[in-house]
Write an enzyme that holds these catalytic residues in place. Structure first.
Site, mmCIF file in Angstrom:
data_model
loop_
_atom_site.group_PDB
_atom_site.id
_atom_site.type_symbol
_atom_site.label_atom_id
_atom_site.label_comp_id
_atom_site.label_asym_id
_atom_site.label_seq_id
_atom_site.Cartn_x
_atom_site.Cartn_y
_atom_site.Cartn_z
ATOM 1 N N GLU A 6 -1.454 -81.170 -49.687
ATOM 2 C CA GLU A 6 -2.131 -82.048 -48.718
ATOM 3 C C GLU A 6 -3.615 -81.702 -48.709
ATOM 4 O O GLU A 6 -3.978 -80.536 -48.546
ATOM 5 C CB GLU A 6 -1.506 -81.803 -47.337
ATOM 6 C CG GLU A 6 -2.091 -82.645 -46.222
ATOM 7 C CD GLU A 6 -1.534 -82.246 -44.856
ATOM 8 O OE1 GLU A 6 -0.308 -82.041 -44.710
ATOM 9 O OE2 GLU A 6 -2.342 -82.118 -43.927
ATOM 10 N N TYR A 33 -17.450 -87.909 -43.849
ATOM 11 C CA TYR A 33 -16.755 -87.881 -45.149
ATOM 12 C C TYR A 33 -17.689 -87.809 -46.351
ATOM 13 O O TYR A 33 -17.214 -87.655 -47.478
ATOM 14 C CB TYR A 33 -15.853 -89.123 -45.270
ATOM 15 C CG TYR A 33 -14.778 -89.161 -44.209
ATOM 16 C CD1 TYR A 33 -13.803 -88.174 -44.153
ATOM 17 C CD2 TYR A 33 -14.747 -90.175 -43.253
ATOM 18 C CE1 TYR A 33 -12.826 -88.192 -43.177
ATOM 19 C CE2 TYR A 33 -13.766 -90.204 -42.270
ATOM 20 C CZ TYR A 33 -12.815 -89.212 -42.233
ATOM 21 O OH TYR A 33 -11.848 -89.221 -41.268
ATOM 22 N N ASN A 38 -3.936 -87.089 -50.091
ATOM 23 C CA ASN A 38 -4.656 -87.212 -48.821
ATOM 24 C C ASN A 38 -3.982 -88.338 -48.037
ATOM 25 O O ASN A 38 -4.255 -89.519 -48.272
ATOM 26 C CB ASN A 38 -6.135 -87.524 -49.039
ATOM 27 C CG ASN A 38 -6.900 -87.523 -47.714
ATOM 28 O OD1 ASN A 38 -6.278 -87.563 -46.643
ATOM 29 N ND2 ASN A 38 -8.212 -87.480 -47.763
ATOM 30 N N ALA A 45 -4.764 -90.819 -41.924
ATOM 31 C CA ALA A 45 -4.262 -90.782 -40.547
ATOM 32 C C ALA A 45 -2.743 -90.601 -40.469
ATOM 33 O O ALA A 45 -2.219 -90.110 -39.454
ATOM 34 C CB ALA A 45 -4.690 -92.045 -39.813
ATOM 35 N N ARG A 51 -12.263 -81.286 -35.402
ATOM 36 C CA ARG A 51 -12.419 -82.669 -34.937
ATOM 37 C C ARG A 51 -11.505 -82.909 -33.729
ATOM 38 O O ARG A 51 -11.097 -81.970 -33.073
ATOM 39 C CB ARG A 51 -12.124 -83.618 -36.101
ATOM 40 C CG ARG A 51 -13.096 -83.389 -37.282
ATOM 41 C CD ARG A 51 -12.852 -84.363 -38.399
ATOM 42 N NE ARG A 51 -13.089 -85.738 -37.952
ATOM 43 C CZ ARG A 51 -12.669 -86.811 -38.639
ATOM 44 N NH1 ARG A 51 -12.009 -86.667 -39.777
ATOM 45 N NH2 ARG A 51 -12.913 -88.018 -38.165
ATOM 46 N N ARG A 109 -17.742 -95.523 -45.145
ATOM 47 C CA ARG A 109 -17.091 -95.171 -43.891
ATOM 48 C C ARG A 109 -17.588 -93.827 -43.373
ATOM 49 O O ARG A 109 -17.571 -92.837 -44.121
ATOM 50 C CB ARG A 109 -15.599 -95.101 -44.239
ATOM 51 C CG ARG A 109 -14.752 -94.255 -43.384
ATOM 52 C CD ARG A 109 -13.354 -94.068 -43.931
ATOM 53 N NE ARG A 109 -12.506 -93.688 -42.826
ATOM 54 C CZ ARG A 109 -11.482 -92.866 -42.908
ATOM 55 N NH1 ARG A 109 -11.110 -92.392 -44.073
ATOM 56 N NH2 ARG A 109 -10.794 -92.558 -41.832
ATOM 57 N N HIS A 129 -7.511 -82.747 -47.166
ATOM 58 C CA HIS A 129 -8.380 -83.507 -46.256
ATOM 59 C C HIS A 129 -9.829 -83.211 -46.573
ATOM 60 O O HIS A 129 -10.210 -82.035 -46.706
ATOM 61 C CB HIS A 129 -8.082 -83.162 -44.793
ATOM 62 C CG HIS A 129 -6.693 -83.510 -44.411
ATOM 63 N ND1 HIS A 129 -6.280 -84.806 -44.230
ATOM 64 C CD2 HIS A 129 -5.594 -82.737 -44.251
ATOM 65 C CE1 HIS A 129 -4.992 -84.821 -43.956
ATOM 66 N NE2 HIS A 129 -4.550 -83.578 -43.962
ATOM 67 N N PRO A 149 -4.498 -94.481 -46.148
ATOM 68 C CA PRO A 149 -5.299 -95.542 -45.549
ATOM 69 C C PRO A 149 -6.769 -95.193 -45.356
ATOM 70 O O PRO A 149 -7.101 -94.093 -44.929
ATOM 71 C CB PRO A 149 -4.617 -95.791 -44.195
ATOM 72 C CG PRO A 149 -3.753 -94.612 -43.953
ATOM 73 C CD PRO A 149 -3.363 -94.092 -45.300
ATOM 74 N N ASN A 150 -7.597 -96.153 -45.699
ATOM 75 C CA ASN A 150 -9.060 -96.101 -45.508
ATOM 76 C C ASN A 150 -9.791 -95.185 -46.480
ATOM 77 O O ASN A 150 -11.022 -95.108 -46.436
ATOM 78 C CB ASN A 150 -9.421 -95.715 -44.052
ATOM 79 C CG ASN A 150 -8.827 -96.683 -43.053
ATOM 80 O OD1 ASN A 150 -9.020 -97.884 -43.186
ATOM 81 N ND2 ASN A 150 -8.079 -96.188 -42.084
HETATM 82 C C1 DQA Z 1 -8.764 -87.349 -43.452
HETATM 83 C C2 DQA Z 1 -8.632 -86.813 -42.025
HETATM 84 C C3 DQA Z 1 -7.751 -87.729 -41.197
HETATM 85 O O1 DQA Z 1 -7.652 -87.226 -39.865
HETATM 86 C C4 DQA Z 1 -8.346 -89.122 -41.131
HETATM 87 O O2 DQA Z 1 -7.476 -89.989 -40.431
HETATM 88 C C5 DQA Z 1 -8.694 -89.666 -42.459
HETATM 89 C C6 DQA Z 1 -9.267 -88.780 -43.463
HETATM 90 C C7 DQA Z 1 -9.743 -86.502 -44.294
HETATM 91 O O3 DQA Z 1 -9.673 -86.615 -45.510
HETATM 92 O O4 DQA Z 1 -10.564 -85.760 -43.748
HETATM 93 O O5 DQA Z 1 -8.609 -90.879 -42.690
HETATM 94 O O6 DQA Z 1 -7.503 -87.286 -44.075
#
Ligand code: DQA
Length: 143
Positions: free
Chosen positions: A98, A23, A74, A77, A107, A18, A100, A10-11
Site C-alpha cells: 500500500e 500531492y 495506492n 480514499a 492529515r 489536484r 500513499h 480514485p482521483n
Molecule cells: C492518498 C491519501 C488518501 O487519504 C487520499 O484519499 C488520496 C490519496 C495519497 O496518496 O496520499 O486520494 O492515497
C-alpha cells in the site's frame, strides 16, 4: 513471472491538477514512466491500471492473483473505507504494498486508519513518487 502491477485508485488520475500542495506537481503518467524505467532496468515488466471504481479495483486484484510478483497499490480514499478491498487483498496470494503519496498520519483523522494495511505485505506513506519506487524495489529485491 517477472511482472509488477501498478494499481491506482480514485482521483489519482487527477495528480498534477489536484491539491498540488499536498500531492505535488507530478502526474500519474510521470509515475508510470518513472516506474517503467526503474522496473525495466532490473529486467522486470510493469503494467499499470487506474480506476475510480471500487469494483473495478477488486476485479483487477482478482485477475492479478498469481500473475504478478507484486502489486503496488495506492487505494486512495478507499484505503479508509473499503472492507471489500481488504477481503480481496486477503483472498489473493500476490503480495500487495500500500502506497500513499502524502503522509496520511499528519492529515485529517479519518486518514489515519487503513482498512487495508493489516492484510498488505507492507505500507509506504508520505514519500511522494519515491514511495512508489521503493515499493517496486522491494518486490524486485524479494524476487
Ligand atoms: C492518498 C491519501 C488518501 O487519504 C487520499 O484519499 C488520496 C490519496 C495519497 O496518496 O496520499 O486520494 O492515497
Amino acid at each position: 513471472m517477472d511482472r509488477i502491477l501498478l494499481l491506482n485508485g480514485p482521483n489519482i488520475n487527477m495528480l498534477g491538477k489536484r491539491e498540488k500542495e499536498v500531492y505535488g506537481q507530478f502526474t500519474l503518467q510521470d509515475i508510470e514512466q518513472n516506474l517503467e524505467q526503474l522496473v525495466s532496468s532490473h529486467g522486470f515488466k510493469l503494467e499499470s491500471y487506474q480506476s475510480n471504481h471500487e469494483g473495478e479495483l477488486i476485479d483487477r486484484l482478482q485477475l492479478a492473483n498469481g500473475n504478478y510478483i507484486g502489486v503496488i497499490f495506492n487505494p486512495a480514499a478507499y484505503t479508509h473505507t473499503s472492507i471489500a478491498l481488504r477481503d480481496t487483498i486477503k483472498a489473493i496470494e500476490t503480495p500487495v504494498i500500500e502506497v500513499h503519496i502524502s503522509n496520511v498520519h499528519n492529515r485529517e483523522e479519518f486518514r489515519h486508519t487503513s482498512m487495508l494495511a493489516p492484510v498488505c505485505y507492507g505500507q509506504i506513506v508520505g514519500l511522494g513518487l519515491t514511495g512508489y519506487r521503493l515499493a517496486a524495489l522491494a518486490f524486485i529485491e524479494k524476487n
